[in-house]
Design a protein around this motif. Structure first.
Motif, short mmCIF file in Angstrom:
data_model
loop_
_atom_site.label_atom_id
_atom_site.label_comp_id
_atom_site.label_asym_id
_atom_site.label_seq_id
_atom_site.Cartn_x
_atom_site.Cartn_y
_atom_site.Cartn_z
N SER A 80 17.78 19.29 21.91
CA SER A 80 18.13 20.36 20.98
C SER A 80 19.38 21.06 21.47
O SER A 80 19.36 21.69 22.53
CB SER A 80 16.99 21.38 20.88
OG SER A 80 15.82 20.76 20.41
N TYR A 81 20.45 20.93 20.72
CA TYR A 81 21.72 21.57 21.05
C TYR A 81 21.89 22.80 20.16
O TYR A 81 21.61 22.75 18.97
CB TYR A 81 22.90 20.62 20.79
CG TYR A 81 22.96 19.46 21.73
CD1 TYR A 81 23.77 19.50 22.86
CD2 TYR A 81 22.23 18.30 21.50
CE1 TYR A 81 23.85 18.43 23.74
CE2 TYR A 81 22.30 17.22 22.37
CZ TYR A 81 23.11 17.29 23.48
OH TYR A 81 23.18 16.22 24.34
N LEU A 82 22.38 23.90 20.74
CA LEU A 82 22.53 25.15 20.02
C LEU A 82 23.83 25.83 20.42
O LEU A 82 24.06 26.07 21.60
CB LEU A 82 21.34 26.07 20.34
CG LEU A 82 21.49 27.54 20.04
CD1 LEU A 82 21.49 27.79 18.54
CD2 LEU A 82 20.36 28.31 20.69
N ASP A 83 24.65 26.11 19.45
CA ASP A 83 25.85 26.92 19.65
C ASP A 83 25.71 28.11 18.71
O ASP A 83 26.14 28.06 17.55
CB ASP A 83 27.11 26.10 19.33
CG ASP A 83 28.38 26.92 19.40
OD1 ASP A 83 28.35 28.10 19.80
OD2 ASP A 83 29.44 26.38 19.01
N VAL A 90 22.24 20.79 16.74
CA VAL A 90 22.00 19.35 16.69
C VAL A 90 20.60 19.07 17.23
O VAL A 90 20.19 19.65 18.24
CB VAL A 90 23.03 18.56 17.56
CG1 VAL A 90 22.74 17.06 17.49
CG2 VAL A 90 24.45 18.86 17.14
N SER A 91 19.89 18.20 16.55
CA SER A 91 18.57 17.75 16.99
C SER A 91 18.61 16.23 17.12
O SER A 91 19.05 15.54 16.19
CB SER A 91 17.50 18.16 15.97
OG SER A 91 16.25 17.62 16.34
N VAL A 92 18.17 15.74 18.27
CA VAL A 92 18.16 14.30 18.53
C VAL A 92 16.76 13.89 18.96
O VAL A 92 16.21 14.46 19.91
CB VAL A 92 19.17 13.91 19.64
CG1 VAL A 92 19.08 12.42 19.96
CG2 VAL A 92 20.59 14.31 19.26
N ALA A 93 16.18 12.93 18.28
CA ALA A 93 14.94 12.28 18.73
C ALA A 93 15.38 10.95 19.32
O ALA A 93 16.12 10.19 18.68
CB ALA A 93 13.99 12.06 17.56
#
Length: 173
Positions: A80-83, A90-93
């Motif tokens: 889980s990327y958060l700016d 961004v969410s990556v599985a």
């Protein structure tokens, strides 16, 4: 095929935008499942998203995160990327694997990692964690921060849903 909205991005454009966001945002929360089945997360610094789509991190091999990722039957993890400042997410599985590739480590290592790895690449137990994405999604302002803020403020006043403020992308890898 799923219906898309005007601000939804898919395919090659979505993959490229995910790569740009992942490398620009840097820190992510890596989520694994512990022995009790709980989801647990910890911060990780992204070193690279390569041309094949793999996302690379440095780690020590004998850690809880590695144990949890390897214990999972599919090696499933989440990123889980958060700016918050620029409203980019961004969410990556994906699927994780420990990699011992000295050339790749030398390519990705930088002195700022000495905080965690006191002997640099000679730190005992140092390894790479490769996350191969399966599904990726991102959200970011569709029209820049000011227009997005104005749209959200308008929605607050009018009690309408701000439907065109965010651009969304989704891609299966």
């Amino acid at each position: 095929m799923a219906e898309t909205t005007p601000n939804e991005v898919t395919g090659t454009e979505a993959i490229q935008r995910v790569r740009e966001l992942v490398e620009d945002i840097d820190f992510t929360m890596l989520t694994t499942r512990d022995a009790a089945g709980n989801l647990v997360s910890r911060p990780m610094s992204t070193r690279q998203m390569d041309d094949a789509g793999n996302i690379w991190f440095f780690t020590l091999e004998h850690t809880k995160k590695v144990e949890e990722a390897e214990t999972d039957p599919e090696h499933d993890v989440g990123l889980s990327y958060l700016d918050a400042k620029d409203h980019r997410y961004v969410s990556v599985a994906g699927r994780a694997a420990v990699v011992h590739d000295r050339a790749k480590m030398a390519e990705l290592y930088s002195p700022d990692l000495d905080i965690w790895f006191e002997n640099g690449l000679d730190t005992p137990d140092i390894a790479l964690l490769r996350v191969t994405p399966v599904e990726c999604e991102f959200w970011e302002p569709a029209h820049g921060k000011l227009v997005t803020a104005a749209g959200m403020l308008k929605a607050l006043v009018t009690k309408d849903t701000p439907d065109d403020t965010m651009r969304h992308g989704r891609v299966s890898c």
